[in-house]
Motif scaffolding. Structure first.
Motif, PDB file in Angstrom:
ATOM      1  N   LEU A  27       0.830  -1.206   0.000  1.00  0.00           N
ATOM      2  CA  LEU A  27       0.000   0.000   0.000  1.00  0.00           C
ATOM      3  C   LEU A  27       0.862   1.252   0.000  1.00  0.00           C
ATOM      4  O   LEU A  27       0.593   2.199  -0.749  1.00  0.00           O
ATOM      5  CB  LEU A  27      -0.954   0.004   1.198  1.00  0.00           C
ATOM      6  N   GLN A  28       1.909   1.274   0.800  1.00  0.00           N
ATOM      7  CA  GLN A  28       2.804   2.436   0.840  1.00  0.00           C
ATOM      8  C   GLN A  28       3.480   2.664  -0.514  1.00  0.00           C
ATOM      9  O   GLN A  28       3.632   3.804  -0.957  1.00  0.00           O
ATOM     10  CB  GLN A  28       3.849   2.276   1.950  1.00  0.00           C
ATOM     11  N   LEU A  31       0.893   4.221  -2.820  1.00  0.00           N
ATOM     12  CA  LEU A  31       0.640   5.621  -2.484  1.00  0.00           C
ATOM     13  C   LEU A  31       1.814   6.524  -2.865  1.00  0.00           C
ATOM     14  O   LEU A  31       1.629   7.704  -3.157  1.00  0.00           O
ATOM     15  CB  LEU A  31       0.321   5.749  -0.994  1.00  0.00           C
TER      16      LEU A  31
END
Length: 127
Positions: A27-28, A31
């Motif tokens: 997810l990081q 993003l």
């Protein structure tokens, strides 16, 4: 209230923790990504699509087993590419495997569910 679930074993807990850590890392990375639209080009210029091949959203499938919406899209793609002169010939080429149907994901491409991508169709190039 009683639970029918057995307590998680230590190895299951470790697996769950590792999975959560991997999900958070992924997810990081998503993003942090900043995609940039670079160009619009024919698919043949940016993807290594083999001759007589059409890409679709699903897994590789034989022409005889393809669902109707994809068969229709593939037929139009065969005509667009001028691999056939008429619809009947295009459908025969697909059903007999002269035109291959491959997964777009194999080529780092994305297509809508019932759509297809052929070498001459325009694609957006994003880096």
């Amino acid at each position: 209230m009683e639970s029918n679930q057995e307590p998680m074993s230590r190895s299951a807990e470790q697996l769950a923790w590792r999975t959560q850590q991997a999900d958070e890392k992924a997810l990081q990375q998503l993003l942090a990504c900043e995609p940039v639209w670079v160009d619009v080009k024919p698919a043949r210029e940016v993807l290594s699509i083999p001759d007589m091949t059409i890409l679709h959203a699903g897994p590789p499938v034989s022409g005889a087993d393809v669902c109707t919406p994809i068969a229709n899209s593939a037929t139009m793609a065969v005509l667009f590419e001028e691999w056939a002169d008429d619809e009947a010939t295009a459908r025969r080429m697909i059903s007999q495997g002269e035109v291959k149907l491959r997964s777009a994901q194999e080529f780092d491409a994305v297509v809508p569910l019932a759509a297809v991508l052929s070498p001459g169709m325009m694609v957006q190039v994003v880096e």
